[in-house]
Write a protein that holds these residues in place. Structure first.
Motif, PDB file in Angstrom:
ATOM      1  N   ASP A  54      19.299  31.985 -15.776  1.00  0.00           N
ATOM      2  CA  ASP A  54      18.814  31.480 -14.487  1.00  0.00           C
ATOM      3  C   ASP A  54      19.476  30.155 -14.141  1.00  0.00           C
ATOM      4  OD1 ASP A  54      17.148  33.660 -14.182  1.00  0.00           O
ATOM      5  OD2 ASP A  54      15.325  32.590 -14.793  1.00  0.00           O
ATOM      6  N   GLN A  55      19.580  29.264 -15.134  1.00  0.00           N
ATOM      7  CA  GLN A  55      20.177  27.956 -14.881  1.00  0.00           C
ATOM      8  C   GLN A  55      21.662  28.080 -14.548  1.00  0.00           C
ATOM      9  OE1 GLN A  55      18.439  25.017 -14.653  1.00  0.00           O
ATOM     10  NE2 GLN A  55      16.721  26.421 -14.786  1.00  0.00           N
ATOM     11  N   ILE A  97      24.975  20.793 -17.483  1.00  0.00           N
ATOM     12  CA  ILE A  97      23.518  20.674 -17.485  1.00  0.00           C
ATOM     13  C   ILE A  97      23.017  20.963 -18.891  1.00  0.00           C
ATOM     14  CG2 ILE A  97      23.274  21.315 -15.051  1.00  0.00           C
ATOM     15  CD1 ILE A  97      22.285  24.087 -16.035  1.00  0.00           C
ATOM     16  N   VAL A 147      19.764  22.582 -21.061  1.00  0.00           N
ATOM     17  CA  VAL A 147      18.638  23.496 -20.921  1.00  0.00           C
ATOM     18  C   VAL A 147      17.890  23.567 -22.242  1.00  0.00           C
ATOM     19  CG1 VAL A 147      18.007  25.890 -20.471  1.00  0.00           C
ATOM     20  CG2 VAL A 147      19.886  24.863 -19.216  1.00  0.00           C
ATOM     21  N   HIS A 177      23.101  30.687 -13.219  1.00  0.00           N
ATOM     22  CA  HIS A 177      23.202  31.306 -11.904  1.00  0.00           C
ATOM     23  C   HIS A 177      22.898  30.309 -10.787  1.00  0.00           C
ATOM     24  CE1 HIS A 177      23.126  34.324  -8.804  1.00  0.00           C
ATOM     25  NE2 HIS A 177      21.932  33.912  -8.444  1.00  0.00           N
ATOM     26  N   TRP A 178      21.812  29.593 -10.895  1.00  0.00           N
ATOM     27  CA  TRP A 178      21.372  28.731  -9.796  1.00  0.00           C
ATOM     28  C   TRP A 178      22.038  27.367  -9.761  1.00  0.00           C
ATOM     29  CZ3 TRP A 178      19.520  31.338  -6.112  1.00  0.00           C
ATOM     30  CH2 TRP A 178      18.801  32.494  -6.362  1.00  0.00           C
ATOM     31  N   ARG A 179      22.370  26.798 -10.897  1.00  0.00           N
ATOM     32  CA  ARG A 179      22.863  25.416 -10.907  1.00  0.00           C
ATOM     33  C   ARG A 179      24.345  25.298 -11.220  1.00  0.00           C
ATOM     34  NH1 ARG A 179      18.933  22.191 -14.674  1.00  0.00           N
ATOM     35  NH2 ARG A 179      20.241  20.491 -13.998  1.00  0.00           N
ATOM     36  N   VAL A 180      24.925  26.238 -11.941  1.00  0.00           N
ATOM     37  CA  VAL A 180      26.305  26.093 -12.397  1.00  0.00           C
ATOM     38  C   VAL A 180      27.254  27.061 -11.689  1.00  0.00           C
ATOM     39  CG1 VAL A 180      27.823  26.210 -14.408  1.00  0.00           C
ATOM     40  CG2 VAL A 180      25.543  25.268 -14.657  1.00  0.00           C
ATOM     41  N   GLU A 181      26.864  28.321 -11.617  1.00  0.00           N
ATOM     42  CA  GLU A 181      27.766  29.352 -11.117  1.00  0.00           C
ATOM     43  C   GLU A 181      28.251  29.070  -9.686  1.00  0.00           C
ATOM     44  OE1 GLU A 181      26.395  33.596 -10.545  1.00  0.00           O
ATOM     45  OE2 GLU A 181      27.347  33.701 -12.515  1.00  0.00           O
ATOM     46  N   LYS A 182      27.344  28.697  -8.814  1.00  0.00           N
ATOM     47  CA  LYS A 182      27.725  28.426  -7.421  1.00  0.00           C
ATOM     48  C   LYS A 182      28.644  27.213  -7.337  1.00  0.00           C
ATOM     49  CE  LYS A 182      23.609  30.629  -5.726  1.00  0.00           C
ATOM     50  NZ  LYS A 182      22.303  30.486  -5.115  1.00  0.00           N
ATOM     51  N   ALA A 183      28.319  26.155  -8.081  1.00  0.00           N
ATOM     52  CA  ALA A 183      29.169  24.955  -8.081  1.00  0.00           C
ATOM     53  C   ALA A 183      30.540  25.262  -8.671  1.00  0.00           C
ATOM     54  CB  ALA A 183      28.488  23.831  -8.867  1.00  0.00           C
TER      55      ALA A 183
END
Length: 123
Positions: A100-101, A76, A78, A103-109
């Protein structure tokens, strides 16, 4: 602090690592790259986009086996404010934006991709 320099990116990555409770931040494979490493082995890279250097690409570093199995996590991009806005009412710190990005968009994936890799390569 000017975030458009290599020193600014290094400082930013240390701040992001602290916010995300990662183990460490260190130089990456190039002058304009930084790696954030977690205790469990996950790695996230921050790299400047050229131009403009006010945008940072955040990508994960997966094991080579992941590519073999077609597992990937899309990078992504930013936007970062050019300068720190600490002290301004309601302003996020520059590190909070990529944290934040990540955590929310990369870490979980990233976590899901590594779990899928373990499942596919388990004996």
């Amino acid at each position: 602090m000017d975030l458009t320099t290599s020193a600014g990116l290094a400082s930013l990555s240390r701040d992001v690592a602290e916010l995300l409770q990662a183990e460490r931040a260190e130089p990456g494979d190039g002058a304009d790259r930084q790696r954030i490493t977690y205790a469990d082995g996950r790695i996230v890279e921050l790299a400047f986009n050229r131009p403009p250097s006010t945008h940072v690409t955040i990508s994960t570093v997966l094991p080579d086996d992941a590519r073999t199995h077609g597992i990937e996590v899309p990078a992504i991009t930013v936007y970062l404010p050019n300068r720190s806005r600490r002290g301004e009412p309601g302003a996020e710190t520059p590190a909070q934006i990529p944290a934040d990005q990540i955590h929310w968009r990369v870490e979980k994936a990233h976590t899901v991709a590594l779990a899928e890799l373990r499942k596919r390569t388990a004996p």
